[in-house]
Design a protein around this motif. Structure first.
Motif, short mmCIF file in Angstrom:
data_model
loop_
_atom_site.label_atom_id
_atom_site.label_comp_id
_atom_site.label_asym_id
_atom_site.label_seq_id
_atom_site.Cartn_x
_atom_site.Cartn_y
_atom_site.Cartn_z
N GLY A 149 0.82 -1.21 0.00
CA GLY A 149 0.00 0.00 0.00
C GLY A 149 0.85 1.26 0.00
N ASN A 150 0.16 2.37 0.08
CA ASN A 150 0.82 3.67 0.03
C ASN A 150 0.09 4.62 0.99
N ALA A 151 0.77 4.97 2.08
CA ALA A 151 0.22 5.94 3.02
C ALA A 151 0.63 7.33 2.55
N LYS A 152 -0.33 8.13 2.12
CA LYS A 152 -0.03 9.45 1.58
C LYS A 152 0.56 10.37 2.65
N ALA A 153 1.12 11.47 2.16
CA ALA A 153 1.79 12.42 3.06
C ALA A 153 0.82 12.95 4.11
N ARG A 154 1.24 12.86 5.36
CA ARG A 154 0.47 13.35 6.51
C ARG A 154 -0.96 12.80 6.52
N ARG A 155 -1.08 11.52 6.19
CA ARG A 155 -2.37 10.84 6.19
C ARG A 155 -2.25 9.53 6.94
N THR A 156 -3.39 8.96 7.29
CA THR A 156 -3.46 7.67 7.98
C THR A 156 -4.18 6.68 7.10
N LEU A 157 -3.53 5.56 6.86
CA LEU A 157 -4.10 4.50 6.02
C LEU A 157 -4.63 3.38 6.91
N ARG A 158 -5.87 3.03 6.70
CA ARG A 158 -6.50 1.95 7.47
C ARG A 158 -6.51 0.68 6.62
N MET A 159 -6.16 -0.44 7.26
CA MET A 159 -6.11 -1.72 6.57
C MET A 159 -6.92 -2.76 7.34
N ASN A 160 -7.64 -3.57 6.61
CA ASN A 160 -8.39 -4.68 7.19
C ASN A 160 -7.56 -5.95 7.06
N VAL A 161 -7.32 -6.59 8.19
CA VAL A 161 -6.51 -7.81 8.23
C VAL A 161 -7.40 -8.95 8.69
N THR A 162 -7.39 -10.03 7.90
CA THR A 162 -8.19 -11.22 8.23
C THR A 162 -7.28 -12.43 8.32
N VAL A 163 -7.31 -13.10 9.46
CA VAL A 163 -6.47 -14.28 9.69
C VAL A 163 -7.36 -15.49 9.91
N ASP A 164 -7.15 -16.50 9.09
CA ASP A 164 -7.86 -17.78 9.26
C ASP A 164 -7.07 -18.67 10.22
N VAL A 165 -7.71 -19.04 11.31
CA VAL A 165 -7.03 -19.82 12.34
C VAL A 165 -6.96 -21.28 11.92
N MET A 166 -5.78 -21.88 12.10
CA MET A 166 -5.59 -23.30 11.79
C MET A 166 -5.95 -24.12 13.04
N MET A 167 -7.14 -24.67 13.04
CA MET A 167 -7.65 -25.35 14.22
C MET A 167 -6.85 -26.58 14.58
N GLU A 168 -6.25 -27.24 13.60
CA GLU A 168 -5.48 -28.44 13.92
C GLU A 168 -4.28 -28.11 14.79
N LYS A 169 -3.74 -26.91 14.62
CA LYS A 169 -2.61 -26.51 15.47
C LYS A 169 -3.09 -26.16 16.88
N ILE A 170 -4.24 -25.50 16.97
CA ILE A 170 -4.77 -25.18 18.30
C ILE A 170 -5.09 -26.46 19.07
N LEU A 171 -5.68 -27.44 18.39
CA LEU A 171 -6.04 -28.69 19.07
C LEU A 171 -4.83 -29.47 19.56
N SER A 172 -3.66 -29.18 18.95
CA SER A 172 -2.46 -29.92 19.35
C SER A 172 -1.75 -29.28 20.55
#
Length: 237
Positions: A149-172
């Protein structure tokens, strides 16, 4: 009647007059050397005044240029560190984490977060793909890539982050049973962004932003609380 003057007395009177005129007259000489010297001195003084004025103008110009460069160096040309912030986070699918007996590897558990990058510089901050990792008991149980991405001069860039959890690792992970009984699940995230600030193609600096956050997930209310984030920003040429 006046007696007639003799020729000898006339000649004597004429000689006396000539002698008097000769004694009273002085020759006038024009000294050309003194005039030349005075003219040269005047020219030298004028050249000196011109040199002083020229040096003064050059010095004043240099001082003005130095002041301008200092002002630009502390304002426009100064590179400030970008900052990152975790605005919000929520987890979808927590209803499945009520008892260990109902957990299955195919359960969908998704972590959604809103991350903002603030750019305080007078030039844009361009960054590459950002990496966000989700940890449970120091084990990576999910990872996501955010597009560049590109955060413009003196601006704030908002980003949406989505993480898919790996349940097999949590169960272990062995502590999962105890955490489910306590109704609280400790998680942590780690986000890293690499980018570059380019000011008028003169000043170029690379920036690396790191943010690690710890949080507790309340399985009863399905809320995320006690969020504590640490940020590290480093600039390099």
């Amino acid at each position: 009647m006046c007696p007639p003057q003799s020729p000898t007395s006339s000649m004597t009177s004429f000689n006396d007059q000539a002698r008097f005129l000769a004694q009273g007259s002085h020759p006038i000489y024009i000294n050309n050397d003194d005039n030349y010297i005075n003219l040269e001195l005047h020219k030298k003084k004028r050249r000196r005044r011109r040199c002083i004025k020229c040096c003064g103008c050059c010095t004043a110009g240099m001082l003005v240029l130095v002041v301008i460069m200092l002002v630009l160096g502390f304002t426009i040309f100064r590179v400030h560190s970008p900052s990152i912030r975790l605005n919000s986070i929520k987890i979808d699918g927590l209803s499945y984490l009520t008892s260990k007996s109902t957990l299955q590897p195919n359960v969908n558990l998704t972590v959604s977060a809103v991350v903002s990058v603030k750019n305080p510089n007078a030039a844009s901050f361009k960054f590459n793909e950002a990496t966000t990792s989700l940890f449970y008991d120091d084990v990576v149980v999910g990872e996501a890539l955010t597009p560049s991405g590109n955060a413009k001069a003196r601006r704030t860039l908002r980003m949406n982050v989505t993480v898919d959890v790996m349940m097999e690792k949590i169960l272990s992970i062995h502590r999962l049973g105890n955490d489910l009984k306590s109704g609280e699940l400790p998680l942590s995230t780690y986000t890293r962004i690499n980018g570059r600030v380019n000011i008028l193609k003169i000043i170029k600096k690379s920036a690396e932003i790191k943010m690690s956050c710890k949080m507790n997930v309340d399985l009863r209310s399905q809320d995320v609380r006690d969020i504590d984030c640490n940020r590290i920003v480093s600039l390099a040429r």
